[in-house]
Design a protein around this motif. Structure first.
Motif, PDB file in Angstrom:
ATOM      1  N   LYS A 232       0.851  -0.939  -0.034  1.00  0.00           N
ATOM      2  CA  LYS A 232      -0.031  -0.004   0.039  1.00  0.00           C
ATOM      3  C   LYS A 232       0.848   1.178  -0.020  1.00  0.00           C
ATOM      4  N   GLY A 238      -1.738   8.032  -0.478  1.00  0.00           N
ATOM      5  CA  GLY A 238      -1.822   8.313   1.170  1.00  0.00           C
ATOM      6  C   GLY A 238      -1.635   9.698   1.637  1.00  0.00           C
ATOM      7  N   HIS A 239      -2.618   9.855   2.715  1.00  0.00           N
ATOM      8  CA  HIS A 239      -2.450  11.115   3.320  1.00  0.00           C
ATOM      9  C   HIS A 239      -2.683  11.159   4.795  1.00  0.00           C
ATOM     10  N   ARG A 241      -5.027  13.226   7.548  1.00  0.00           N
ATOM     11  CA  ARG A 241      -6.029  14.321   7.539  1.00  0.00           C
ATOM     12  C   ARG A 241      -6.039  14.748   8.749  1.00  0.00           C
ATOM     13  N   THR A 269     -10.770  20.741   7.085  1.00  0.00           N
ATOM     14  CA  THR A 269      -9.792  19.559   6.961  1.00  0.00           C
ATOM     15  C   THR A 269      -8.609  19.970   5.996  1.00  0.00           C
ATOM     16  N   SER A 271      -5.489  17.677   4.170  1.00  0.00           N
ATOM     17  CA  SER A 271      -4.844  16.674   3.833  1.00  0.00           C
ATOM     18  C   SER A 271      -3.329  16.909   3.276  1.00  0.00           C
ATOM     19  N   GLY A 276       2.268   6.645   4.830  1.00  0.00           N
ATOM     20  CA  GLY A 276       1.741   5.938   5.684  1.00  0.00           C
ATOM     21  C   GLY A 276       2.725   5.642   6.719  1.00  0.00           C
ATOM     22  N   THR A 299      -6.515  11.519  11.243  1.00  0.00           N
ATOM     23  CA  THR A 299      -6.545  10.152  10.794  1.00  0.00           C
ATOM     24  C   THR A 299      -5.582   9.880   9.660  1.00  0.00           C
ATOM     25  N   VAL A 300      -5.064   8.933   9.805  1.00  0.00           N
ATOM     26  CA  VAL A 300      -3.799   8.615   8.399  1.00  0.00           C
ATOM     27  C   VAL A 300      -4.581   7.384   7.466  1.00  0.00           C
ATOM     28  N   HIS A 301      -4.775   7.967   6.163  1.00  0.00           N
ATOM     29  CA  HIS A 301      -5.237   7.274   5.362  1.00  0.00           C
ATOM     30  C   HIS A 301      -4.330   6.740   4.382  1.00  0.00           C
ATOM     31  N   THR A 302      -4.327   5.446   3.901  1.00  0.00           N
ATOM     32  CA  THR A 302      -3.566   4.693   3.007  1.00  0.00           C
ATOM     33  C   THR A 302      -4.063   4.049   2.113  1.00  0.00           C
ATOM     34  N   ASP A 304      -5.610   1.536  -0.560  1.00  0.00           N
ATOM     35  CA  ASP A 304      -6.094  -0.035  -0.178  1.00  0.00           C
ATOM     36  C   ASP A 304      -5.384  -0.937  -1.335  1.00  0.00           C
TER      37      ASP A 304
END
Length: 334
Positions: A232, A238-239, A241, A269, A271, A276, A299-302, A304
């Motif tokens: 991933k 990835g970001h 937030r 928000t 980003s 990650g 929050t960490v978004h990676t 998928d």
């Protein structure tokens, strides 16, 4: 040639330079695999990638054109009988005999493994209990639900107590509840008994949930391999937030991180691009703390595995979808 020495954990499967063609169609183009014992290894790839052909070769159903492989410590070519004795294979299409009961299907497999009658009955009874099939033991398999039939199919594979199991799309067609039950059973085989599972699947969530390591096969070549998290991190998107309590906090943070960020003034928000990793997260927090800017939520978004799959296999004019490789008959061996 003897199998390469393993370092640390013993290898359940080792393959070096496997190739396979059907006519002028090159299906496998020199793939290498090293799969430790007691792990789940998932092989992903679009239609025609060579996944099923890989399973067929490693389970002795078809021969590779070139390369070497060792399964459960046995040379695939020179000691194929020992390989077959150490493995089990469950294909996408069930090998359950609809005219037999669940118990009779298991006893048939015991006979095929040349088990003594008493031992065969003991294993059949144990597998019926383990897979919660006791109530279906005396019922014709044709009357069982799809989920029960898939459980019975896997139970039949386990009659021979294999150390390496090849699962070629084992949950195709199952409803979400039955699929999760199969996941629990598969994971239990690995965690509780140290069985090694080689999994091909068209459900990327399945690989994410089950696999210790994942490889992506595309046009006969392995284009990536690693843990789900490692794969991933290889693709963009990835970001981190950050949500702020007021517009002032958002503006201050945006000024700190510059034009690489993306703002949502209504949701307050920001980003910030991220791979990650912990290092990037720590750096973002350090910048905020140094400037005395406080975020209300982080929050960490990676990406998928869908993003990974599409990025690694995407090509012009082609819609990449997970599926089967062409060439050679689709078979289900035990």
């Amino acid at each position: 040639m003897t199998a390469p020495l393993a370092t640390g954990t013993e290898q359940a499967i080792t393959a070096i330079g496997l190739t396979k063609s059907y006519g002028d169609k090159l299906v496998l183009d020199g793939i290498d695999l090293r799969i430790p014992e007691g792990t789940v290894f998932a092989l992903l790839g679009p239609n025609g990638a060579g996944k099923t052909t890989t399973v067929q070769i490693l389970s002795t159903l078809v021969a590779a054109d070139s390369g070497q492989a060792w399964v459960a410590g046995h040379d695939l070519t020179r000691d194929s009988d020992a390989v077959r004795a150490a493995i089990g294979v469950t294909g996408q299409f069930s090998a359950v005999d609809n005219l037999l009961t669940a118990e009779e299907n298991l006893l048939l497999m015991a006979d095929l493994h040349h088990l003594p009658r008493r031992e065969g009955r003991r294993r059949a009874a144990g597998l019926l209990r383990r897979f919660d099939l006791t109530e279906a033991a005396a019922k014709p398999a044709a009357t069982c639900s799809g989920g029960m039939r898939r459980k019975l199919d896997l139970a039949m594979t386990l009659v021979g107590e294999p150390r390496v199991i090849f699962l070629d799309e084992p949950t195709t067609g199952l409803d979400p509840r039955s699929r999760r039950t199969m996941w629990e059973i598969i994971r239990g085989l690995v965690d509780d008994e140290g069985v090694t599972v080689f999994l091909t699947t068209q459900y990327l969530e399945e690989a994410d949930r089950l696999a210790d390591r994942i490889a992506v096969l595309d046009r006969g070549r392995l284009v990536a391999e690693g843990t789900a998290d490692e794969l991933k991190r290889r693709v963009p998107g990835g970001h981190i937030r950050l949500r702020f309590a007021d517009p002032g906090g958002l503006e201050s943070a945006a000024a700190l991180f510059g034009p690489v960020t993306r703002q949502d003034t209504e949701a307050l928000t920001l980003s910030v691009p991220s791979d990650g990793g912990v290092t990037t997260l720590r750096a973002v927090l350090d910048v905020l703390e140094y400037a005395s800017v406080e975020a209300a939520e982080l929050t960490v978004h990676t990406p998928d595995l869908d993003d990974v799959f599409l990025t690694l296999t995407e090509r012009p004019g082609h819609s990449a979808q997970p599926g089967h490789a062409p060439g050679g008959p689709k078979e289900n061996a035990r």
